[in-house]
Scaffold this motif. Structure first.
Motif, mmCIF file in Angstrom:
data_model
loop_
_atom_site.group_PDB
_atom_site.id
_atom_site.type_symbol
_atom_site.label_atom_id
_atom_site.label_comp_id
_atom_site.label_asym_id
_atom_site.label_seq_id
_atom_site.Cartn_x
_atom_site.Cartn_y
_atom_site.Cartn_z
ATOM 1 N N PHE A 9 0.840 -1.195 0.000
ATOM 2 C CA PHE A 9 0.000 0.000 0.000
ATOM 3 C C PHE A 9 0.873 1.242 0.000
ATOM 4 C CE2 PHE A 9 0.557 -1.396 4.368
ATOM 5 C CZ PHE A 9 0.894 -0.240 5.056
ATOM 6 N N LEU A 11 1.559 5.254 1.302
ATOM 7 C CA LEU A 11 1.344 6.339 2.262
ATOM 8 C C LEU A 11 2.017 7.565 1.663
ATOM 9 C CD1 LEU A 11 2.154 4.651 5.692
ATOM 10 C CD2 LEU A 11 -0.090 5.069 4.672
ATOM 11 N N CYS A 16 4.749 0.952 1.191
ATOM 12 C CA CYS A 16 4.725 0.142 2.414
ATOM 13 C C CYS A 16 4.034 -1.184 2.141
ATOM 14 C CB CYS A 16 3.967 0.870 3.526
ATOM 15 S SG CYS A 16 4.733 2.396 4.071
ATOM 16 N N ASN A 57 -5.241 7.028 10.954
ATOM 17 C CA ASN A 57 -4.716 7.612 9.722
ATOM 18 C C ASN A 57 -3.195 7.439 9.758
ATOM 19 O OD1 ASN A 57 -3.633 9.443 7.810
ATOM 20 N ND2 ASN A 57 -5.533 10.652 7.876
ATOM 21 N N LEU A 58 -2.669 6.519 8.951
ATOM 22 C CA LEU A 58 -1.239 6.220 9.006
ATOM 23 C C LEU A 58 -0.367 7.383 8.535
ATOM 24 C CD1 LEU A 58 -0.898 2.466 7.990
ATOM 25 C CD2 LEU A 58 -0.626 3.514 10.232
ATOM 26 N N ASN A 59 -0.851 8.193 7.594
ATOM 27 C CA ASN A 59 -0.064 9.363 7.179
ATOM 28 C C ASN A 59 0.131 10.318 8.359
ATOM 29 O OD1 ASN A 59 0.633 9.007 4.379
ATOM 30 N ND2 ASN A 59 -1.540 9.196 3.921
ATOM 31 N N THR A 67 -4.070 12.633 4.269
ATOM 32 C CA THR A 67 -4.388 11.579 3.318
ATOM 33 C C THR A 67 -5.454 12.103 2.366
ATOM 34 O OG1 THR A 67 -3.969 9.914 5.016
ATOM 35 C CG2 THR A 67 -5.204 9.194 3.073
ATOM 36 N N THR A 73 -8.461 5.487 -2.110
ATOM 37 C CA THR A 73 -8.286 5.455 -0.659
ATOM 38 C C THR A 73 -8.937 4.201 -0.085
ATOM 39 O OG1 THR A 73 -8.393 7.870 -0.668
ATOM 40 C CG2 THR A 73 -8.600 6.777 1.469
ATOM 41 N N VAL A 89 -5.176 4.287 4.398
ATOM 42 C CA VAL A 89 -4.014 4.385 3.516
ATOM 43 C C VAL A 89 -4.439 5.026 2.197
ATOM 44 C CG1 VAL A 89 -2.910 2.363 4.570
ATOM 45 C CG2 VAL A 89 -4.290 2.063 2.514
ATOM 46 N N ASN A 90 -3.471 5.554 1.454
ATOM 47 C CA ASN A 90 -3.771 6.197 0.178
ATOM 48 C C ASN A 90 -4.338 5.223 -0.835
ATOM 49 O OD1 ASN A 90 -1.556 7.777 1.530
ATOM 50 N ND2 ASN A 90 -2.085 9.197 -0.108
#
Length: 164
Positions: A9, A11, A16, A57-59, A67, A73, A89-90
């Motif tokens: 995925f 980010l 990642c 939100n991982l970003n 994001t 998304t 994730v994006n």
């Protein structure tokens, strides 16, 4: 290191992945309900087939900015201990297998910076993929906070339904 099947995925500008055994399911983005008094990286919660799931939100968690929400998304659902958690994730690009020759342990520099959530680094042709350990992204205290807010929110919703 052994062979690894990973979900890849994005980010923002970082490639990642996560061990596929940590992925319960992948869902398209849906509206997220905000929760007050949470860290900025806790986006809120979603209702997924009757289950209230907190969304990280991982970003934001990794201080990579916002994001952008679009058709690509996704939310990757995992289970940590007994709690379902979604990671925003994006995009999710593919599922791939890494042979042991294409996996490396994180360098000492990365380990010293307290990046325990980096499981290893995968290499596909010239690309470097950071393989994350979803179970190590949240601290024990953050996990308890997320568990508490999900439970309280669910109870409050049920009480509101009963009293209306």
């Amino acid at each position: 290191m052994n062979e690894l099947k990973a979900v890849l995925f994005g980010l923002n500008d970082i490639a990642c992945g996560v061990d596929s055994s940590q992925v319960h399911e992948i869902v398209k983005f849906q509206e997220i309900s905000k929760v007050p008094n949470m860290p900025k990286f806790i986006e809120g919660m979603i209702n997924l087939r009757g289950k209230v799931i907190p969304i990280v939100n991982l970003n934001r968690r990794f201080e990579l900015g916002e994001t952008p929400i679009n058709k690509k998304t996704k939310i990757i659902i995992t289970k940590i201990d007994e709690t379902f958690i979604g990671f925003l994730v994006n995009e999710v690009s593919e599922i791939t297998k890494f042979s042991s020759e294409n996996l490396e342990e994180p360098s000492e520099i990365l380990r010293k910076i307290n990046n325990t959530y980096i499981k290893c680094v995968g290499i596909i042709e010239e690309r470097i993929i950071i393989i994350l350990d979803f179970a190590a992204i949240l601290s024990d205290n953050e996990l308890k906070m997320v568990n508490g807010s999900t439970l309280n929110s669910k109870l409050n919703t049920e009480e509101n339904l009963v009293t209306v």
